[in-house]
Scaffold this active site. Structure first.
Site, PDB file in Angstrom:
ATOM      1  N   ARG A  46       0.800  -1.216   0.000  1.00  0.00           N
ATOM      2  CA  ARG A  46       0.000   0.000   0.000  1.00  0.00           C
ATOM      3  C   ARG A  46       0.838   1.274   0.000  1.00  0.00           C
ATOM      4  O   ARG A  46       0.667   2.115  -0.871  1.00  0.00           O
ATOM      5  CB  ARG A  46      -0.927   0.003   1.214  1.00  0.00           C
ATOM      6  N   HIS A  92      -7.974  -4.202  -7.811  1.00  0.00           N
ATOM      7  CA  HIS A  92      -7.786  -3.442  -6.561  1.00  0.00           C
ATOM      8  C   HIS A  92      -9.065  -3.429  -5.744  1.00  0.00           C
ATOM      9  O   HIS A  92      -9.876  -2.497  -5.842  1.00  0.00           O
ATOM     10  CB  HIS A  92      -7.349  -2.011  -6.902  1.00  0.00           C
ATOM     11  N   TYR A 136     -18.451  12.470 -14.029  1.00  0.00           N
ATOM     12  CA  TYR A 136     -18.385  13.644 -14.901  1.00  0.00           C
ATOM     13  C   TYR A 136     -17.071  13.766 -15.662  1.00  0.00           C
ATOM     14  O   TYR A 136     -17.008  14.439 -16.678  1.00  0.00           O
ATOM     15  CB  TYR A 136     -18.588  14.927 -14.081  1.00  0.00           C
TER      16      TYR A 136
END
Length: 852
Positions: A46, A92, A136
């Site tokens: 990570r 993921h 968007y």
């Protein structure tokens, strides 16, 4: 509740009635193991980037997922939500915000020096505005990101199963681009963190090329190519010391200043224009905090702040008041606002799955090693593919050479299997070649097509030879790595954005201070000062002296010595501790000032006091510290020898220099070269002379061995260490002002621990012995008595006498006065003051002062 877990009779005591095994464990061990597993997962999976491609797993999965989705730089944009869903569903399995935020950052020109994602829509701003929702915005890979992924399908990297074993994902990208150096990285793991700065591609490419040409290149030489970090927001790197530290050690603090200039308006008013700000600074927040400081009157001289930034670039305007001085206002802004910020470099990355702190050369080395492996694997893959193609082409050529027979055999065969076997048997073809011939289109039987096949075969054979040559020669592989990198430089390289300015504060106080000789004085009560040596005047023997220091009645000068401004002082206390201090850092005072309390300079205990001070030239030279020793002597005659190296690491609170036995005190410390003669003298007038080799080197905490044997009530007053090659005399001084010098030969060599021989005829007239020094004729003496009167005289004015004599008067003392300190001053080139009136006047003034 206890009834529910009682054992059922006849059942095993380690199981419940349901038959489930209960295994007792230690909760501390379980928590420790679980936490270590968790922390390693965070570190590896990570928070920390891989040194090879400079990516964390989430970045790698986003780039690979976008490649698999087909959103390359030359393809249409796709909705960010579509990309995020692809990455989440396949590689993921975490929150969508983790993936989207990461992808957004890779598209922000103020976050990455070389963006890897090409975003369309609202991707946030340098003011800290959030990006639009993923439904968007749209995105695709940038062309430079293709360099990270190129050749991934040529078996260049290992693939590992994804979270549900349904797909494979790359464990590292081929990474033609040195991404870790170019874009840096940041992350907080468990128990460690990383914060790596971005750099310029042109510089990094040149640096890596230089490393490939010379693997033994030093970091200093690399910095001629890789000058410093190059931040995406530009700005000015103020001072180079942090950059140098980061390059050499992997850790350093880089100070970044905004790029600012002063403009004068037609009205005559001036304004400061900021066009670039430090990396990772939120512009809107910075302006807001600055306005708050102006309202609170903490920053003065500014009448208005405006943010005039637009699509063409950043522009922050600080309007100044009429009486404001721009430079003063700007420096105040640098000091109190984020117009000046710092980037703390901490180069921690995963090397073979383990976190490691890396310097500049390490980062380049691991990148080159990775690319070398990629080139080998890619070449091996291409060789295998070329050999497969050559094999098929050989089959084609055989078939074309026996075209009529091949056609006849095929026509006479009942099915393709028989035809294949017939071709294999008749023309000694492999199964692959036979299948390829059967699959060949009829148009390839023309003469023109045969020429094409022959040409392709010849080219393939050349390629095979070339690939084999690459696999056999490491130099060629390195040349390929270098050429590919220089191609990237030509394609994507740009000018440095961050300017480098060497800061004034890099010239330390020490650099600005001349390395002059100073007289250091420390009083009995612990007041210390330094005074330029030139302030002291030379007098003839027997003079009364000039006033050296003004103390309160019960204080007097106890230590006096000469040192240059840039030297280190090792300050030893009677409790056996040692402290470090630079000479220039000691407050300067005149001859008559009392100085500063030493407690203000070092953390000495209230009931401890300074007993010896060693003037050390350099603590950073291994040759110097390993070949010099400290000889310590206590009042009870114990002596100890330790390498200077043991005292070469300064600590603010000091360290223990010697273990002091109960009732004893550290008296004196001397620096030696390992081949000195040691003379120890007691207050009774006896001295012992032995060679330094009689004392073996001991550890820092050792107590030492016996140096001189004394009667009850006697104590050591001094120790001298001399090189037997030096033409030195031994000077002795008594408390009533008598002194003399004698030849060292008069003191016979003995073993340590003896009673010694007489060094001065001690009488009531002379008083007890107070000092011994090794001197030569060119030396001068500085003698100070308890009332603060000092006299400086030449050693050559004292004639050499026998060791058992009484000596001559060195200084005239008042009735109740006595000598407190004697120090030699070596190699002084000053003219002696010969005007008797001047001496008399000075002496008269001192006499009056002392009577007052």
């Amino acid at each position: 509740m206890s009834d529910d877990i009682e054992n059922v009779p006849g059942e095993d005591s380690g199981s419940t009635g349901s038959g489930t095994n209960i295994i007792p464990i230690n909760i501390e061990d379980e928590m420790r193991g679980a936490y270590i597993d968790y922390s390693m997962s965070v570190i590896i999976s990570r928070a920390l980037p891989d040194v090879r491609d400079g990516l964390k797993p989430v970045h790698r999965r986003i780039l690979f997922g976008m490649l698999e989705l087909g959103v390359n730089y030359n393809k249409p944009y796709k909705k960010s939500a579509r990309i995020v869903g692809e990455v989440l569903g396949k590689y993921h399995p975490h929150g969508d915000s983790a993936v989207y935020d990461t992808m957004v950052r890779m598209a922000q020109p103020w976050s990455l020096r070389y963006e890897l994602v090409d975003g369309q829509g609202n991707f946030g701003s340098v003011d800290g505005d959030s990006p639009a929702a993923m439904r968007y915005t749209e995105a695709r890979l940038r062309r430079i990101a293709d360099e990270m992924l190129s050749d991934i399908n040529k078996n260049t990297v290992d693939f590992s199963p994804n979270f549900d074993d349904s797909l494979k994902e790359p464990s590292v990208l081929p990474g033609k681009l040195p991404n870790l150096l170019l874009n840096g990285s940041s992350g907080i793991a468990v128990g460690m963190a990383t914060n790596m700065a971005p750099h310029n591609l042109n510089e990094v490419a040149d640096g890596i090329a230089a490393y490939i040409d010379n693997n033994d290149i030093t970091i200093d030489e690399l910095t001629k190519f890789v000058l410093a970090p190059d931040f995406p927001t530009g700005g000015i790197i103020y001072g180079y010391q942090g950059v140098r530290s980061a390059f050499e050690t992997g850790r350093g603090r880089v100070v970044i200043r905004s790029k600012a200039e002063v403009e004068t308006l037609k009205s005559g008013r001036e304004q400061i224009i900021v066009t670039e700000i430090p990396y990772l600074v939120n512009k809107a927040s910075m302006i807001e905090k600055t306005a708050q400081l102006i309202n609170e009157k903490k920053i003065e001289g500014i009448s208005d702040i405006r943010d005039e930034s637009d699509r063409s670039g950043m522009r922050i305007v600080y309007e100044l008041k009429k009486d404001a001085i721009p430079n003063i206002v700007l420096n105040n802004l640098y000091k109190q606002t984020q117009l000046q910020s710092s980037f703390s470099v901490n180069n921690v990355a995963l090397v073979a799955g383990r976190p490691k702190t890396l310097n500049l050369k390490d980062l380049i080395k691991y990148y080159v090693d990775h690319r070398h492996e990629v080139v080998i694997r890619r070449t091996q893959y291409e060789l295998e593919e070329a050999e497969k193609r050559a094999h098929i082409l050989e089959g084609y050529l055989i078939a074309l050479d026996h075209l009529d027979e091949v056609i006849a055999l095929i026509r006479s065969s009942r099915d393709p299997e028989i035809a294949k076997n017939g071709l294999m048997e008749k023309f000694s073809l492999s199964e692959i070649q036979a299948r390829a011939i059967l699959d060949m289109r009829l148009q390839r039987l023309t003469g023109l097509e045969r020429e094409k096949i022959q040409k392709e075969y010849d080219e393939i054979k050349e390629l095979i030879e070339e690939l084999k040559a690459i696999l056999a020669d490491e130099g060629k592989r390195m040349e390929i790595i270098k050429n590919e990198l220089l191609e990237l430089k030509d394609r994507y390289g740009d000018e440095r954005r961050t300017y480098i300015e060497h800061a004034a504060d890099e010239f330390t106080a020490e650099d600005m201070i001349p390395d002059d000789d100073m007289v250091i004085t420390i009083s009995h009560e612990g007041y210390i000062k330094r005074t330029p040596l030139v302030e002291y005047k030379t007098q003839g023997r027997g003079g009364v002296g000039s006033k050296a220091a003004t103390f309160k009645n019960d204080d007097f000068t106890e230590h006096l010595f000469i040192a240059s401004n840039h030297n280190y002082l090792l300050i030893f206390t009677e409790f056996g501790k040692v402290f470090w201090h630079k000479v220039w850092a000691i407050p300067e005072g005149s001859k008559i000032s009392k100085g500063r309390a030493i407690q203000n300079l070092i953390n000495i205990e209230a009931d401890d006091k300074v007993r010896a001070v060693i003037n050390v030239i350099n603590l950073n030279d291994p040759d110097y510290i390993n070949n010099n020793f400290l000889i310590m002597c206590t009042e009870r005659g114990t002596i100890k020898k330790t390498s200077l190296e043991a005292y070469s690491r300064p600590r603010q609170n000091g360290i223990n220099a010697i273990t002091i036995n109960e009732g004893d005190k550290l008296l004196n410390v001397r620096l030696t070269n390992g081949d000195n003669h040691i003379v120890i003298a007691s207050n009774s007038g006896r001295a012992i002379n032995f060679h330094e080799s009689d004392v073996r080197p001991m550890g820092r905490m050792a107590a030492g061995v016996r140096g001189i044997n004394m009667k009850d009530g006697e104590f050591v007053i001094g120790m001298v260490c001399v090189d037997h090659k030096d033409p030195a005399n031994l000077l002795v001084v008594s408390e009533n002002g008598y002194g003399k010098r004698s030849e060292f030969e008069e003191y016979r060599m003995t073993k340590r621990g003896g009673k010694g021989v007489k060094t001065m005829n001690i009488t009531e007239k002379t008083g007890s012995l107070v000092a011994i020094k090794d001197v030569i004729e060119d030396d001068h003496l500085m003698i100070i008595n308890k009332s603060g009167i000092a006299i400086r005289t030449e050693v050559k004015s004292l004639r050499v006498m026998g060791r058992a004599t009484q000596g001559v008067k060195l200084i005239r003392l008042n009735e109740k006065d006595s000598i407190s300190a004697v120090e030699k001053i070596s190699n002084i080139e000053e003219e002696e003051i010969e005007n008797p009136d001047e001496l008399n006047n000075e002496g008269g003034e001192v006499q009056e002062n002392s009577e007052e």
